[in-house]
Design a protein around this motif. Structure first.
Motif, PDB file in Angstrom:
ATOM      1  N   LEU A  12       0.840  -1.206   0.000  1.00 17.16           N
ATOM      2  CA  LEU A  12       0.000   0.000   0.000  1.00 17.16           C
ATOM      3  C   LEU A  12       0.870   1.250   0.000  1.00 17.16           C
ATOM      4  O   LEU A  12       0.622   2.202  -0.754  1.00 17.16           O
ATOM      5  N   LEU A  23       1.377  12.017  -9.626  1.00 14.16           N
ATOM      6  CA  LEU A  23       0.533  13.217  -9.566  1.00 14.16           C
ATOM      7  C   LEU A  23       1.373  14.481  -9.533  1.00 14.16           C
ATOM      8  O   LEU A  23       1.053  15.471 -10.196  1.00 14.16           O
ATOM      9  N   ILE A  32      -0.484  26.251 -13.675  1.00 12.55           N
ATOM     10  CA  ILE A  32      -1.186  27.423 -14.177  1.00 12.55           C
ATOM     11  C   ILE A  32      -0.484  28.652 -13.636  1.00 12.55           C
ATOM     12  O   ILE A  32      -0.264  28.778 -12.428  1.00 12.55           O
TER      13      ILE A  32
ATOM     14  N   ILE B  60      -4.558  -4.181 -10.841  1.00 11.68           N
ATOM     15  CA  ILE B  60      -3.970  -4.183  -9.497  1.00 11.68           C
ATOM     16  C   ILE B  60      -4.448  -5.418  -8.723  1.00 11.68           C
ATOM     17  O   ILE B  60      -3.662  -6.123  -8.078  1.00 11.68           O
ATOM     18  N   LEU B  64      -1.441  -7.880  -8.329  1.00 13.82           N
ATOM     19  CA  LEU B  64      -0.794  -7.541  -7.059  1.00 13.82           C
ATOM     20  C   LEU B  64      -1.479  -8.170  -5.861  1.00 13.82           C
ATOM     21  O   LEU B  64      -0.850  -8.806  -5.022  1.00 13.82           O
ATOM     22  N   ILE B  76      -9.491  -0.476   0.285  1.00 13.85           N
ATOM     23  CA  ILE B  76      -8.578   0.648   0.521  1.00 13.85           C
ATOM     24  C   ILE B  76      -7.674   0.877  -0.682  1.00 13.85           C
ATOM     25  O   ILE B  76      -7.404   2.018  -1.064  1.00 13.85           O
ATOM     26  N   PHE B  77      -7.255  -0.216  -1.355  1.00 17.30           N
ATOM     27  CA  PHE B  77      -6.453  -0.047  -2.563  1.00 17.30           C
ATOM     28  C   PHE B  77      -7.247   0.668  -3.644  1.00 17.30           C
ATOM     29  O   PHE B  77      -6.752   1.581  -4.297  1.00 17.30           O
ATOM     30  N   LEU B  80      -7.700   4.351  -3.013  1.00 14.07           N
ATOM     31  CA  LEU B  80      -6.441   5.058  -3.277  1.00 14.07           C
ATOM     32  C   LEU B  80      -6.279   5.325  -4.774  1.00 14.07           C
ATOM     33  O   LEU B  80      -5.975   6.444  -5.202  1.00 14.07           O
ATOM     34  N   SER B  84      -6.550   8.970  -6.876  1.00 16.19           N
ATOM     35  CA  SER B  84      -5.461   9.487  -7.712  1.00 16.19           C
ATOM     36  C   SER B  84      -5.951   9.824  -9.110  1.00 16.19           C
ATOM     37  O   SER B  84      -5.560  10.847  -9.683  1.00 16.19           O
ATOM     38  N   GLN B  87      -7.814  13.056  -8.977  1.00 15.39           N
ATOM     39  CA  GLN B  87      -6.866  14.172  -8.862  1.00 15.39           C
ATOM     40  C   GLN B  87      -6.235  14.476 -10.209  1.00 15.39           C
ATOM     41  O   GLN B  87      -6.092  15.639 -10.595  1.00 15.39           O
ATOM     42  N   PHE B  88      -5.894  13.428 -10.907  1.00 17.65           N
ATOM     43  CA  PHE B  88      -5.279  13.542 -12.235  1.00 17.65           C
ATOM     44  C   PHE B  88      -6.195  14.317 -13.174  1.00 17.65           C
ATOM     45  O   PHE B  88      -5.789  15.283 -13.822  1.00 17.65           O
ATOM     46  N   ILE B  91      -6.464  18.076 -12.175  1.00 13.66           N
ATOM     47  CA  ILE B  91      -5.321  18.899 -12.589  1.00 13.66           C
ATOM     48  C   ILE B  91      -5.426  19.245 -14.070  1.00 13.66           C
ATOM     49  O   ILE B  91      -5.234  20.389 -14.480  1.00 13.66           O
ATOM     50  N   ILE B  92      -5.793  18.237 -14.886  1.00 14.94           N
ATOM     51  CA  ILE B  92      -5.862  18.483 -16.326  1.00 14.94           C
ATOM     52  C   ILE B  92      -7.006  19.428 -16.670  1.00 14.94           C
ATOM     53  O   ILE B  92      -6.857  20.362 -17.454  1.00 14.94           O
ATOM     54  N   LYS B  94      -8.386  21.705 -14.791  1.00 19.49           N
ATOM     55  CA  LYS B  94      -8.115  23.046 -14.289  1.00 19.49           C
ATOM     56  C   LYS B  94      -7.285  23.824 -15.292  1.00 19.49           C
ATOM     57  O   LYS B  94      -7.472  25.023 -15.475  1.00 19.49           O
ATOM     58  N   LYS B  95      -6.394  23.105 -15.952  1.00 17.80           N
ATOM     59  CA  LYS B  95      -5.527  23.775 -16.916  1.00 17.80           C
ATOM     60  C   LYS B  95      -6.207  23.922 -18.268  1.00 17.80           C
ATOM     61  O   LYS B  95      -6.193  24.989 -18.873  1.00 17.80           O
ATOM     62  N   GLN B  96      -6.823  22.845 -18.750  1.00 18.59           N
ATOM     63  CA  GLN B  96      -7.306  22.839 -20.127  1.00 18.59           C
ATOM     64  C   GLN B  96      -8.720  23.373 -20.265  1.00 18.59           C
ATOM     65  O   GLN B  96      -9.040  24.028 -21.244  1.00 18.59           O
TER      66      GLN B  96
END
Lengths: 285, 197
Positions: A12, A23, A32, B60, B64, B76-77, B80, B84, B87-88, B91-92, B94-96
């Motif tokens: 984990l 990230l 930005i 996974i 794994l 939990i995996f 997680l 992510s 979030q990815f 971020i994209i 927000k910019k594009q």
């Protein structure tokens, strides 16, 4: 057994670590750039998003200011004089701020003293009520008392008391003019906060009619005109006293002598309202 | 093989629709469906997260968790990994596409805890899907969610204009209409799949 647990924890942690790396890598690619000037202006602006400047919220105004240097910096009425001074320093400009203006409801007719044509029992909404014979009060220039303006006020400056009188606290009002455009009777107007007094009546009915239908209306007796003796300050036009804000002659005496006491101080309206509320409540009983 | 894939797709979109039949992801469903404009963006974001999520979580899990005997850690995996991916996307976007980013607001980070996304990953495992099947399952789950959002938002735009009792205005009437739509979705059942046999 303990090995199994450790493997789980380790796996984990590893996956979390790699996802975090991934990230941070991505966010480095997609950074930005924010103009530091925009950030500074946004910090200075009051942040009530009232729209008085004509831009969509404070962020919109800050963005426009940073991009176009021809835009006036004194458009923000909530910010007032201190904001213009700060923006002058920041942007290297030299602008003045005109006097702060506040909104006022030009009617004090409440449930106790204004007569009614009928009892409105519908939706709690000024616009709806004014569609039925221009409202329930006999005076067709009157405040509906349903509070459409209260709903749009961004800073909760507009109050309504137990007699359905709607009034605006000058110390809270930011002058965004939202209530002015929403009032179906057009009886909310802007006045300069240092202008002294305003006439809390919008009725153009003649004096006799006003006396019959409302105890707190301008009866066009012209006493205020005579006491002040200054036609550039207060004058009765079309059965309604009108105060002009080009000069600041004191209207205290006129306010005291006014037989229906509709000349109300702009700054201390709260005291005035609480004072007259008790009297009106006694009248109702 | 192709028949099975179509069956999974149709089944996930209509018969086992994540919102109307399995009652997953109700929070963004009620929250975002107020206006038609933001629905498409939200729906596409969910489709993307669900597809990518079900692919990655499948890999996974298979390569794994199963070899290390850690199946009990799957929730939990998965959380997680889904967090992510969200979030990815954030971020994209927000910019594009800053307009879409502003329109989605808080609901974009909320995809992280959207139970439909976690639900898709867990259902893939429960139903013993292989890689292609979980991919289709995730994608069509997102499409089903988008359809539900679209139908709901068109109804809610009309509901805003209708005269409803004060107590039912806003979210309550939305829940009631969602319930009625869930009843309508009961009409979609196994017989829909008979054409493909």
């Amino acid at each position: 057994m303990i090995i199994d647990l450790l493997v789980g924890v380790l796996l984990l942690t590893l996956i979390g670590f790699f996802l975090g790396l991934f990230l941070s890598f991505i966010s480095n690619i997609f950074t930005i750039k924010i103009d530091p000037v925009v950030e500074k202006i946004t910090e200075l602006l009051p942040g009530v998003n009232c729209g008085a400047c004509g831009y969509p919220g404070c962020a919109g105004y800050a963005d426009a200011l940073s991009k176009n240097t021809n835009i006036e910096i004194n458009l923000c009425s909530p910010g007032g004089k201190s904001l213009v001074e700060k923006l002058n320093l920041l942007l290297g400009k030299n602008s003045d701020f005109s006097d702060k203006i506040v909104a006022k409801v030009f009617c004090m007719g409440d449930d106790a003293i204004a007569s009614k044509d009928y009892d409105f029992n519908g939706e709690d909404d000024c616009l709806t009520m004014s569609n039925f014979f221009q409202g329930e009060k006999t005076c067709k220039y009157s405040c509906e008392g349903k509070g459409d303006c209260i709903k749009v006020c961004p800073v909760e400056a507009i109050k309504r008391d137990s007699l359905n009188r709607v009034w605006i606290d000058s110390s809270i009002c930011v002058g965004c003019k939202r209530c002015v455009s929403v009032c179906p009777k057009n009886i909310i107007k802007m006045v300069p906060v240092n202008g002294g007094h305003f006439v809390a009546c919008s009725s153009h009915n003649d004096g006799k009619t006003v006396r019959e239908i409302c105890k707190k209306g301008c009866i066009a007796c012209k006493i205020c005109e005579k006491i002040t003796g200054d036609p550039t300050r207060i004058v009765v036009i079309n059965n309604l006293a009108e105060i002009k804000y080009t000069n600041t002659v004191d209207l205290k005496n006129a306010a005291i002598k006014c037989p229906t006491s509709v000349i109300i101080p702009i700054i201390d309206q709260k005291v005035f309202v609480l004072d007259t509320l008790n009297k009106d409540l006694q009248k109702k009983v | 093989m192709s028949g099975e894939i179509i069956a999974i797709a149709i089944g996930t979109i209509f018969i086992n629709n994540f919102v109307f039949s399995q009652f997953l992801g109700i929070c963004p469903f009620i929250g975002v469906s107020k206006k038609l404009d933001s629905v498409l963006g939200m729906g596409l974001a969910v489709i993307f997260v669900m597809t990518l999520g079900s692919m990655v979580t499948y890999l996974i899990y298979k390569y794994l968790l199963v070899p290390f005997n850690l199946q009990y850690l799957k929730i939990i995996f998965f959380i997680l990994i889904i967090a992510s991916i969200v979030q990815f996307i954030e971020i994209i976007l927000k910019k594009q596409l800053p307009f879409l980013y502003n329109a989605l607001g808080i609901y974009l980070p909320l995809i992280t805890t959207n139970c439909a996304v976690l639900g898709v990953a867990l259902l893939n495992i429960n139903k013993n899907y292989n890689f292609i099947e979980s991919l289709i399952h995730g994608f069509s789950g997102g499409v089903g969610f988008l359809i539900a959002l679209f139908l709901m938002s068109t109804i809610r735009e009309k509901l805003d204009l209708a005269t409803i009792p004060k107590a039912f205005k806003g979210v309550p009437i939305a829940f009631i209409s969602a319930g009625l739509m869930a009843l309508a979705f009961l009409a979609a059942d196994r017989s829909m799949l008979d054409i493909f046999k």
